[in-house]
Design a protein around this motif. Sequence first.
Motif, PDB file in Angstrom:
ATOM      1  N   GLN A 155       0.845  -1.191   0.000  1.00 30.51           N
ATOM      2  CA  GLN A 155       0.000   0.000   0.000  1.00 30.51           C
ATOM      3  C   GLN A 155       0.882   1.244   0.000  1.00 30.51           C
ATOM      4  O   GLN A 155       1.808   1.351   0.793  1.00 30.51           O
ATOM      5  CB  GLN A 155      -0.880  -0.048   1.252  1.00 30.51           C
ATOM      6  CG  GLN A 155      -1.910   1.025   1.348  1.00 30.51           C
ATOM      7  CD  GLN A 155      -2.816   0.781   2.540  1.00 30.51           C
ATOM      8  OE1 GLN A 155      -3.459  -0.249   2.624  1.00 30.51           O
ATOM      9  NE2 GLN A 155      -2.852   1.724   3.454  1.00 30.51           N
ATOM     10  N   LYS A 156       0.621   2.191  -0.886  1.00 30.89           N
ATOM     11  CA  LYS A 156       1.458   3.379  -1.041  1.00 30.89           C
ATOM     12  C   LYS A 156       1.210   4.412   0.066  1.00 30.89           C
ATOM     13  O   LYS A 156       2.140   5.054   0.538  1.00 30.89           O
ATOM     14  CB  LYS A 156       1.170   4.014  -2.401  1.00 30.89           C
ATOM     15  CG  LYS A 156       2.103   5.096  -2.791  1.00 30.89           C
ATOM     16  CD  LYS A 156       3.227   4.497  -3.558  1.00 30.89           C
ATOM     17  CE  LYS A 156       3.984   5.484  -4.367  1.00 30.89           C
ATOM     18  NZ  LYS A 156       5.325   4.962  -4.614  1.00 30.89           N
ATOM     19  N   ILE A 157      -0.037   4.597   0.477  1.00 31.96           N
ATOM     20  CA  ILE A 157      -0.394   5.593   1.490  1.00 31.96           C
ATOM     21  C   ILE A 157      -1.057   4.873   2.652  1.00 31.96           C
ATOM     22  O   ILE A 157      -1.991   4.089   2.454  1.00 31.96           O
ATOM     23  CB  ILE A 157      -1.345   6.656   0.908  1.00 31.96           C
ATOM     24  CG1 ILE A 157      -0.651   7.392  -0.242  1.00 31.96           C
ATOM     25  CG2 ILE A 157      -1.798   7.619   1.991  1.00 31.96           C
ATOM     26  CD1 ILE A 157      -1.563   8.298  -1.026  1.00 31.96           C
TER      27      ILE A 157
END
Length: 156
Positions: free
Chosen positions: A2-4
């Motif tokens: 997950q990036k954020i």
Amino acid sequence: MQKITTFLWFDGQAEEAMNHYISIFKNSKVLSVTRWPKGHPQEGQVLVASFELDGVQFQVLNGGPQYKFTEAMSLSIDCKTQEEVDHFWARLTEGGGEPGRCSWLKDKFGVSWQVVPEQLPRLLQDPDREKAGRVMGAMMQMGKIEIDKLEAAAKG
């Protein structure tokens, strides 16, 4: 990966909050826990932890009393049924949470949530603006959203 990732700051309640949230959402788990070291005033308490709620990653920190949660940031839960709305509303307001208006609530830790049935945005975005207006009027009278009342308002 997950990036954020949402990062939540607590004052001594990080582990309790994480475990509470994991108990509410299916497919949830603790990913990692780092505790304050020996000799620290908060020895043994969670310093930071990572966890998943229904596959979405979050982090918690016991950072102290400097910062508090506000309604300026909330977590929104998309629900398919009234049963789901009722479940999340009850579990997130239990133990001292505060019901709000128009799908909003604050849990016992002060975190703001929105419990939103999928019908609400669909009805509010209806091209028939009178219909959408009736739905908006009905929603404005609610705390926890009641799908049957939204649909009745849409029908007129």
